[in-house]
Design a protein around this motif. Structure first.
Motif, PDB file in Angstrom:
ATOM      1  N   VAL A   2       1.092  -1.118   0.048  1.00  0.00           N
ATOM      2  CA  VAL A   2       0.427   0.365   0.418  1.00  0.00           C
ATOM      3  C   VAL A   2       0.807   1.263  -0.184  1.00  0.00           C
ATOM      4  CG1 VAL A   2      -1.660  -1.334   1.548  1.00  0.00           C
ATOM      5  CG2 VAL A   2      -0.454   0.065   2.658  1.00  0.00           C
ATOM      6  N   VAL A   3       0.501   2.575   0.012  1.00  0.00           N
ATOM      7  CA  VAL A   3       1.131   3.590  -0.682  1.00  0.00           C
ATOM      8  C   VAL A   3       0.412   5.012  -0.076  1.00  0.00           C
ATOM      9  CG1 VAL A   3       1.956   5.082  -2.470  1.00  0.00           C
ATOM     10  CG2 VAL A   3       1.710   3.291  -2.844  1.00  0.00           C
ATOM     11  N   PHE A   4       0.878   5.492   0.656  1.00  0.00           N
ATOM     12  CA  PHE A   4       0.477   6.729   1.264  1.00  0.00           C
ATOM     13  C   PHE A   4       1.291   8.267   1.127  1.00  0.00           C
ATOM     14  CE2 PHE A   4      -1.489   3.330   3.885  1.00  0.00           C
ATOM     15  CZ  PHE A   4      -2.823   4.389   5.222  1.00  0.00           C
ATOM     16  N   THR A   5       0.596   8.611   1.073  1.00  0.00           N
ATOM     17  CA  THR A   5       1.017  10.408   0.210  1.00  0.00           C
ATOM     18  C   THR A   5      -0.182  11.368   1.378  1.00  0.00           C
ATOM     19  OG1 THR A   5       1.031   9.011  -1.556  1.00  0.00           O
ATOM     20  CG2 THR A   5       1.011  11.891  -1.643  1.00  0.00           C
ATOM     21  N   ASP A  10      -2.717   5.938  -1.104  1.00  0.00           N
ATOM     22  CA  ASP A  10      -3.087   6.435  -2.405  1.00  0.00           C
ATOM     23  C   ASP A  10      -3.179   5.292  -2.802  1.00  0.00           C
ATOM     24  OD1 ASP A  10      -2.647   7.419  -4.784  1.00  0.00           O
ATOM     25  OD2 ASP A  10      -0.715   7.703  -3.941  1.00  0.00           O
ATOM     26  N   ARG A  11      -5.005   4.827  -3.411  1.00  0.00           N
ATOM     27  CA  ARG A  11      -5.312   3.193  -3.023  1.00  0.00           C
ATOM     28  C   ARG A  11      -4.683   3.104  -5.464  1.00  0.00           C
ATOM     29  NH1 ARG A  11      -9.143   4.814  -0.091  1.00  0.00           N
ATOM     30  NH2 ARG A  11      -9.663   2.764   1.956  1.00  0.00           N
ATOM     31  N   GLN A 109       0.160  11.816  16.455  1.00  0.00           N
ATOM     32  CA  GLN A 109      -0.486  11.387  15.415  1.00  0.00           C
ATOM     33  C   GLN A 109       0.141  10.745  14.630  1.00  0.00           C
ATOM     34  OE1 GLN A 109      -3.109  12.432  14.055  1.00  0.00           O
ATOM     35  NE2 GLN A 109      -4.482  12.759  15.930  1.00  0.00           N
ATOM     36  N   GLU A 110       1.920  10.713  14.974  1.00  0.00           N
ATOM     37  CA  GLU A 110       2.473   9.246  13.448  1.00  0.00           C
ATOM     38  C   GLU A 110       2.438   8.277  14.114  1.00  0.00           C
ATOM     39  OE1 GLU A 110       4.501  13.617  15.284  1.00  0.00           O
ATOM     40  OE2 GLU A 110       3.167  12.011  15.603  1.00  0.00           O
ATOM     41  N   PHE A 111       2.332   7.971  15.493  1.00  0.00           N
ATOM     42  CA  PHE A 111       1.641   6.548  15.816  1.00  0.00           C
ATOM     43  C   PHE A 111       0.475   5.744  15.543  1.00  0.00           C
ATOM     44  CE2 PHE A 111       0.320   2.306  18.325  1.00  0.00           C
ATOM     45  CZ  PHE A 111       1.416   1.951  18.857  1.00  0.00           C
ATOM     46  N   TYR A 112      -0.606   6.765  15.759  1.00  0.00           N
ATOM     47  CA  TYR A 112      -1.881   6.878  14.562  1.00  0.00           C
ATOM     48  C   TYR A 112      -1.456   6.029  13.475  1.00  0.00           C
ATOM     49  CZ  TYR A 112      -6.698   7.465  13.131  1.00  0.00           C
ATOM     50  OH  TYR A 112      -7.952   7.173  12.983  1.00  0.00           O
ATOM     51  N   LEU A 113      -0.193   7.232  12.310  1.00  0.00           N
ATOM     52  CA  LEU A 113      -0.632   7.152  11.231  1.00  0.00           C
ATOM     53  C   LEU A 113       0.262   6.075  10.589  1.00  0.00           C
ATOM     54  CD1 LEU A 113      -0.704   8.018   8.126  1.00  0.00           C
ATOM     55  CD2 LEU A 113       1.988   9.336   8.773  1.00  0.00           C
ATOM     56  N   LEU A 114       0.949   5.453  11.653  1.00  0.00           N
ATOM     57  CA  LEU A 114       1.941   4.204  11.035  1.00  0.00           C
ATOM     58  C   LEU A 114       0.844   3.157  11.346  1.00  0.00           C
ATOM     59  CD1 LEU A 114       5.095   4.853  13.083  1.00  0.00           C
ATOM     60  CD2 LEU A 114       5.012   4.221  10.618  1.00  0.00           C
ATOM     61  N   GLN A 115       0.336   2.903  12.843  1.00  0.00           N
ATOM     62  CA  GLN A 115      -1.206   2.369  12.877  1.00  0.00           C
ATOM     63  C   GLN A 115      -1.810   1.787  11.432  1.00  0.00           C
ATOM     64  OE1 GLN A 115      -4.273   2.795  16.031  1.00  0.00           O
ATOM     65  NE2 GLN A 115      -3.108   0.865  17.180  1.00  0.00           N
ATOM     66  N   ARG A 116      -2.887   2.874  11.128  1.00  0.00           N
ATOM     67  CA  ARG A 116      -3.382   2.949   9.906  1.00  0.00           C
ATOM     68  C   ARG A 116      -2.935   2.276   8.714  1.00  0.00           C
ATOM     69  NH1 ARG A 116      -5.461   7.900   7.766  1.00  0.00           N
ATOM     70  NH2 ARG A 116      -6.725   6.887   6.216  1.00  0.00           N
ATOM     71  N   ILE A 117      -1.357   2.897   8.766  1.00  0.00           N
ATOM     72  CA  ILE A 117      -0.951   2.064   7.391  1.00  0.00           C
ATOM     73  C   ILE A 117      -0.675   0.262   7.383  1.00  0.00           C
ATOM     74  CG2 ILE A 117       1.748   1.745   6.489  1.00  0.00           C
ATOM     75  CD1 ILE A 117       2.179   4.972   6.865  1.00  0.00           C
ATOM     76  N   GLN A 118      -0.458   0.189   8.539  1.00  0.00           N
ATOM     77  CA  GLN A 118      -0.509  -1.423   8.818  1.00  0.00           C
ATOM     78  C   GLN A 118      -1.682  -1.902   8.751  1.00  0.00           C
ATOM     79  OE1 GLN A 118       0.547  -2.397  12.630  1.00  0.00           O
ATOM     80  NE2 GLN A 118       2.058  -4.373  11.913  1.00  0.00           N
TER      81      GLN A 118
END
Length: 211
Positions: A2-5, A10-11, A109-118
């Motif tokens: 997956v890619v996050f931008t 960024d599906r 927020q940083e940890f939340y973003l990483l959690q969302r990516i996983q």
């Protein structure tokens, strides 16, 4: 993959990989293959490099990814890994070679973003596995019918669009594929069961009315 931008999925950039070179379950070699294939393509096509590569795994997975990136491809892109706790929740971020824990507050927020990516990569992978398993089941059902080889199986699925549509077809619907009445009946009987095909139409209609 997956890619996050800018912190958002960024599906259109998501990619699915069928492992080609690894025999049996080997997480580290699988990671090597996928990272190699992804970044060989990035180099070949001149695509933009990410700011950070996030690996779903711990120290061994991170080391495998870094080895391919740096020693095989000559790339130096930051790599971090996400390890889970006993409840399969994102627990900590690891970075470096050898990897060490990066102290990110779990309410940040940083940890939340990483959690969302996983979570997103897991969702995407599960969807991919289900689709692959469903296709495999369709193929095995059709392949078990005498007279149906790979070429005819592909032609059937292309013509009808799905196994469900094949099951619902009439004998005449198979004629455009060059499949005669005998084989068409064999296909319908194999997919629907002998009772459904051999039932008297009037009896079937009555049974439907009583249901």
């Amino acid at each position: 993959m997956v890619v996050f931008t800018d912190g958002k999925p960024d599906r259109k950039e998501y990619r699915k990989y069928k492992v080609r070179t690894v025999q049996g379950p080997d997480d580290y070699e699988t990671m090597r293959e996928v990272v190699r294939r992804r970044y060989e393509r990035v180099l070949k096509e001149g695509l933009a490099m990410p700011d950070l590569i996030v690996i779903d795994g711990g120290r061994g997975h991170i080391a495998a990814a870094i080895d391919v990136l740096e020693n095989e491809l000559g790339l130096h892109v930051p790599v971090c890994g996400l390890a889970k706790d006993s409840k399969h929740k994102t627990a900590q971020s690891l970075m470096g070679d050898p990897a060490e824990v990066v102290p990110i507050p779990r309410d940040s927020q940083e940890f939340y973003l990483l959690q969302r990516i996983q979570e997103e990569v897991h969702r995407f992978a599960i969807t991919f596995h289900r689709e692959t398993r469903a296709k495999s089941m369709v193929a095995s059902q059709l392949d078990s019918i005498p007279g149906i080889g790979e070429k005819r199986r592909k032609a059937l699925l292309k013509h009808f669009g799905s196994l469900k549509k094949i099951k619902e077809a009439e004998v005449a619907d198979f004629r455009p594929l060059g499949i005669g009445e005998k084989l068409a009946l064999q296909i319908l009987t194999a997919l629907n069961g002998p009772d459904e095909e051999s039932a008297n139409p009037e009896e079937a209609e009555a049974a439907g009315a009583d249901a």
